[in-house]
Design a protein around this motif. Structure first.
Motif, PDB file in Angstrom:
ATOM      1  N   GLU A 139       0.829  -1.201   0.000  1.00 39.61           N
ATOM      2  CA  GLU A 139       0.000   0.000   0.000  1.00 39.61           C
ATOM      3  C   GLU A 139       0.866   1.255   0.000  1.00 39.61           C
ATOM      4  O   GLU A 139       0.554   2.233  -0.695  1.00 39.61           O
ATOM      5  N   LEU A 140       1.952   1.212   0.736  1.00 35.95           N
ATOM      6  CA  LEU A 140       2.858   2.359   0.774  1.00 35.95           C
ATOM      7  C   LEU A 140       3.398   2.662  -0.628  1.00 35.95           C
ATOM      8  O   LEU A 140       3.413   3.808  -1.079  1.00 35.95           O
ATOM      9  N   ILE A 141       3.822   1.617  -1.341  1.00 36.63           N
ATOM     10  CA  ILE A 141       4.399   1.803  -2.678  1.00 36.63           C
ATOM     11  C   ILE A 141       3.326   2.191  -3.688  1.00 36.63           C
ATOM     12  O   ILE A 141       3.519   3.093  -4.502  1.00 36.63           O
ATOM     13  N   VAL A 142       2.168   1.532  -3.647  1.00 31.55           N
ATOM     14  CA  VAL A 142       1.159   1.766  -4.678  1.00 31.55           C
ATOM     15  C   VAL A 142       0.585   3.172  -4.578  1.00 31.55           C
ATOM     16  O   VAL A 142       0.334   3.835  -5.597  1.00 31.55           O
ATOM     17  N   VAL A 143       0.390   3.673  -3.391  1.00 28.60           N
ATOM     18  CA  VAL A 143      -0.134   5.035  -3.240  1.00 28.60           C
ATOM     19  C   VAL A 143       0.872   6.046  -3.776  1.00 28.60           C
ATOM     20  O   VAL A 143       0.519   6.959  -4.533  1.00 28.60           O
ATOM     21  N   ALA A 144       2.135   5.866  -3.400  1.00 27.73           N
ATOM     22  CA  ALA A 144       3.165   6.796  -3.868  1.00 27.73           C
ATOM     23  C   ALA A 144       3.332   6.728  -5.381  1.00 27.73           C
ATOM     24  O   ALA A 144       3.460   7.760  -6.055  1.00 27.73           O
ATOM     25  N   ALA A 145       3.327   5.516  -5.930  1.00 24.65           N
ATOM     26  CA  ALA A 145       3.516   5.357  -7.371  1.00 24.65           C
ATOM     27  C   ALA A 145       2.332   5.935  -8.149  1.00 24.65           C
ATOM     28  O   ALA A 145       2.509   6.585  -9.177  1.00 24.65           O
ATOM     29  N   ARG A 146       1.132   5.716  -7.660  1.00 26.84           N
ATOM     30  CA  ARG A 146      -0.041   6.253  -8.348  1.00 26.84           C
ATOM     31  C   ARG A 146      -0.045   7.777  -8.322  1.00 26.84           C
ATOM     32  O   ARG A 146      -0.418   8.431  -9.296  1.00 26.84           O
ATOM     33  N   GLU A 147       0.372   8.356  -7.202  1.00 28.68           N
ATOM     34  CA  GLU A 147       0.438   9.805  -7.124  1.00 28.68           C
ATOM     35  C   GLU A 147       1.481  10.349  -8.093  1.00 28.68           C
ATOM     36  O   GLU A 147       1.265  11.361  -8.753  1.00 28.68           O
TER      37      GLU A 147
END
Length: 215
Positions: A139-147
């Motif tokens: 979740e940490l990576i996916v939120v940052a990557a999507r942003e």
């Protein structure tokens, strides 16, 4: 004057004392070599009392796994502050992970070495903890990557694979660091950041590595 009575230790405190002793013995001697006699002696209690509180060696070991897993997961979550840049959140999470495993080497031995090799039930307890940490990192990576991409459709499967690889690397590195005198938690975290962040940083900047053509 009558004799002074010693205050009776609360059950919860006594049980934690037994778990402290058990984690140390299991972590240093291994599950098979550890004995209930040794654990009781190290805890400063009688063996029947250990059995009364924790039923059996198997139940005692399971209680140790659950306690250490909960503490490690809580430490990682507490180390990450939402709202910071993605690299800082990952750095803080890694530092928390390596700090905990360095400060609790016997607990880490129980989780990473002993529990995985002495029965499916023990391994399943650790797998539950690991799944929670992988989900947290995902979740940490996916939120940052999507942003970074402004892309709400970034494949979660791809990011979950990155999180799985990162957690696996952290586990191996923690065991290596604990066996390498002079290696600090900060150094271990920096090693993994240097290894992982170049790729993650490119992904978040929209520059993923593409394999060459062919099978």
């Amino acid at each position: 004057m009558g004799a002074v009575k010693t205050k009776r230790m609360p059950r919860a405190v006594r049980e934690q004392q037994m778990l402290d002793a058990a984690v140390q013995i299991f972590g240093q001697r291994g599950y098979m070599a550890a004995s209930m006699d040794e654990i009781a002696e190290h805890a400063g209690v009688s063996k029947p009392l250990v059995y009364l509180y924790l039923n059996s060696k198997e139940d005692l070991f399971t209680a140790c796994i659950r306690r250490e897993a909960a503490a490690l997961t809580a430490a990682v979550r507490a180390g990450v502050r939402p709202g910071l840049p993605a690299d800082r959140q990952l750095w803080d999470g890694l530092r928390a992970f390596f700090a905990y495993t360095a400060e609790h080497p016997d607990g880490w031995s129980v989780l990473h070495l002993q529990a995985r090799t002495h029965g499916e039930g023990f391994a399943a307890e650790v797998a539950t903890m690991r799944e929670e940490i992988v989900a947290f990192v995902t979740e940490l990576i996916v939120v940052a990557a999507r942003e970074a991409h402004r892309d709400p459709d970034l494949p979660r499967r791809e990011v979950a694979g990155l999180a799985e690889a990162l957690v696996g690397a952290a586990e191996s590195l923690a065991t290596w660091a604990n066996a390498s005198p002079g290696t600090t938690a900060r150094q271990a975290a920096a090693t993994l950041m240097n290894f992982a962040w170049a790729g993650l940083g490119d992904l978040m900047d929209g520059r993923p590595w593409t394999p060459p053509g062919g099978p």
